[in-house]
Each structure stands twice: as structure tokens, then as C-alpha cells.
Design a protein around this motif. Structure first.
Motif, mmCIF file in Angstrom:
data_model
loop_
_atom_site.group_PDB
_atom_site.id
_atom_site.type_symbol
_atom_site.label_atom_id
_atom_site.label_comp_id
_atom_site.label_asym_id
_atom_site.label_seq_id
_atom_site.Cartn_x
_atom_site.Cartn_y
_atom_site.Cartn_z
ATOM 1 N N THR A 1 39.544 90.182 87.997
ATOM 2 C CA THR A 1 39.584 90.988 86.775
ATOM 3 C C THR A 1 38.155 91.285 86.334
ATOM 4 O OG1 THR A 1 39.593 89.099 85.253
ATOM 5 C CG2 THR A 1 41.730 89.863 86.065
ATOM 6 N N GLN B 1 47.132 90.631 87.930
ATOM 7 C CA GLN B 1 46.351 91.863 87.808
ATOM 8 C C GLN B 1 45.476 92.114 89.040
ATOM 9 O OE1 GLN B 1 44.741 92.371 83.662
ATOM 10 N NE2 GLN B 1 45.430 90.254 83.467
ATOM 11 N N ASP C 1 42.917 92.637 79.406
ATOM 12 C CA ASP C 1 41.917 93.033 80.394
ATOM 13 C C ASP C 1 41.182 94.297 79.947
ATOM 14 O OD1 ASP C 1 40.658 92.451 82.882
ATOM 15 O OD2 ASP C 1 41.698 94.154 83.773
ATOM 16 N N HIS D 1 40.195 83.773 86.176
ATOM 17 C CA HIS D 1 40.730 85.134 86.324
ATOM 18 C C HIS D 1 39.917 85.970 87.325
ATOM 19 C CE1 HIS D 1 43.812 84.789 83.178
ATOM 20 N NE2 HIS D 1 42.936 84.035 82.541
#
Length: 298
Positions: free
Chosen positions: A18, A49, A140, A15
Motif C-alpha cells: 500500500t 489491497q 488508503d 501493510h
């Protein structure tokens, strides 16, 4: 620092982009190994994101390190996940040692390994992507809150605490989802005659034999680099879950599984110098004789 030579390393759910991503720890891990193959099993870059205002240098260094490993001979396979699904349009694209794919089947010492991210089992993603994305944003935010909590705990000299793991382990629906995920993966692997099934997606590192009436397979999950900081490693014909918080940069430990391994094969797999098996055996015997003579003389 000398790198650990391993056959295969699998990481997933990094990820990048993030706040929850532990990029520095991942860089330390990647710098400690020299795998023949590196499998990036989905959700490496979190395109869902992705924010221009948040992509720190450490996250960019992870990408540079991976590219650097490919340029030095490591075969890198990028398997797409749901958070980086935009890359699926480039599936089956190759750039030197770097390949993008949606799934991968490997032959590991005569056994078949089936590797994919795992989001294909997630009904919420398939039928209500907007809901899954909303859940991703909430996750998140929870990770950011958790980072502040852990900052305070560190100041007090106390251990880190994972809010998300606590919630997952206490919610019956989450436990049932994980169990169903693992069962589905295992059933399909056995049905298709795979010895290993390797997933990511659910952020739950695991190594466990799964068995049904039709057969048995080894279910493996690489975990993540947000909560668990884990990877899968394959070497000496066995699998290991690497835990950064426990193992740090420790060597690939041998265990009971190696007792039945041929000594010549074991030594040949870890020595830098390529040597004919017969020559290697002769050298071992010479060393034994020299040691025996030395003890006799003493």
C-alpha cells in the motif's frame, strides 16, 4: 553499525503493498536490532489491497530482511491478521525458524504473554467484511492524500501532519471503539490468567496496566508502520514502545525498572562473551580492587 541485542521485538500493521507503508524506515529499524524472537503481529502484507502494479523494491526488501533474520537464527513468528487472512490456511506451518500461526503464547521470564492481532474483536470484519474492505480502501486514499500534504509541508520546512490520526482522535465513535477494544483484550487476558496481552490492528501504540475486579495485566499494542512507525521491544524483563520518529536508532535505554535487577544478571544479559556467574562476579570484584589501589597510589 553494531546491532542492539534484545529478547523480543513485535511489529504489526506494516501493510506492504500500500502507498502508506513506510518500508524504508522499517528496514532501517530491522537492520538496527538483533532479536532472539521477532513477532509479526498481523497485517504485514496487505492482501486486501494488493496490486501487482504497486509493490516497490523497498517493500520486497522488508520481506528479504525478515527472511534473512530467520536464516541467521532469529525465531520469526508470523501471526495472521485480517488484511493477510489468506495466510490463515497455512496456520501452524513451520519452515526452519519461520512459523505461521493465528495466535501465540510465550513464557517471558516466568510471565505468560498472549499475542494475537486483534481483528477477532472487530464486529464490522466478522459480520460485514465487504464494508471493512471498503473502509480499508478509503483509508488508503486518505493516506495518499496525507503524503501529498506532508510533501508540501516538508517543502515549507514544517512538521508532518497525520490526517487519519486527527480524524480518529476527534471522532467519538473511533475513541469509543479503541477503548472497548482495549477493555475486551484486558478482560479476556485477566480471565485466562495472562500477565501480558499484546495486540495490533487498531494502529494505536500503547503500554498500560489494565485492572478489573478479577485482577491486573499489562496491555500492549505495537501500533503500526503507516502512521506511528512503532514497535514493541522486550528486554531486561521489561517492555518498551519504540518510536522511530523519536528514538531513531537509539539504544535500549535503562530506567528505574532495572534498579532491582541483579548486577551479575544485567551484565551477563548484555555481554557478548558467555561467562559463568561466579567468574563474572570475581572479575567485578577484582576490577573494584584495582580501581581502589589506583586511587590510593594517586
Amino acid at each position: 553499525m553494531k546491532k542492539r541485542k534484545i529478547e523480543l521485538a513485535v511489529i504489526s500493521d506494516v501493510h506492504l503493498g500500500t502507498y502508506g507503508c513506510h518500508a524504508d524506515e522499517l528496514i532501517a529499524y530491522l537492520n538496527s536490532i538483533q532479536p532472539k524472537k521477532l513477532i509479526l503481529n498481523g497485517d504485514i502484507i496487505d492482501i486486501w489491497q494488493f496490486k501487482k502494479r504497486y509493490f516497490p523494491p523497498s517493500h520486497l526488501k522488508v520481506l528479504k530482511r525478515i527472511i534473512g533474520m530467520a536464516s541467521k537464527g532469529t525465531e520469526v513468528y508470523y501471526i495472521t491478521g485480517n488484511h493477510d487472512e489468506m495466510l490463515r490456511k497455512f496456520s501452524n506451518t513451520s519452515m526452519g525458524n519461520f512459523k505461521i500461526t493465528n495466535k501465540l503464547v510465550l513464557n517471558l521470564d516466568g510471565k505468560k504473554a498472549w499475542i494475537f492481532h486483534g481483528d477477532v474483536f472487530d464486529v464490522s470484519i466478522q459480520n460485514a467484511k465487504w464494508l471493512a474492505k471498503l473502509g480499508g480502501y478509503g483509508y488508503d486514499i486518505l493516506i495518499r492524500i496525507n503524503s501529498w500534504v506532508n510533501w508540501g509541508l516538508a517543502k515549507m520546512g514544517r512538521e508532518r501532519y497525520s490526517l487519519s490520526k486527527r480524524i480518529k482522535n476527534s471522532v467519538k465513535g473511533a475513541i469509543k471503539y479503541i477503548s472497548n477494544f482495549e477493555k475486551t483484550a484486558g478482560d479476556l487476558a485477566i480471565e485466562n490468567h495472562y500477565d501480558y496481552v499484546i495486540c495490533g490492528h487498531i494502529h494505536q501504540p500503547k503500554k498500560e496496566f489494565y485492572e478489573n475486579k478479577n485482577g491486573k495485566c499489562l496491555y500492549l499494542n505495537s501500533g503500526d508502520w503507516v502512521e506511528n512507525l512503532t514497535a514493541l521491544e522486550y528486554s531486561f524483563k521489561r517492555w518498551k514502545i519504540y518510536h522511530y520518529n523519536h528514538d531513531k536508532l537509539s539504544p535500549f535505554f535503562v530506567d528505574e525498572d532495572l534498579k532491582d535487577m541483579d548486577m551479575t544478571e544485567l551484565i551477563a544479559s548484555i555481554t557478548d562473551k558467555e561467562m559463568d556467574a561466579t567468574e563474572l562476579t570475581e572479575n567485578i570484584e577484582k576490577e573494584k580492587k584495582l580501581n581502589t589501589q589506583s586511587l590510593t597510589q594517586d
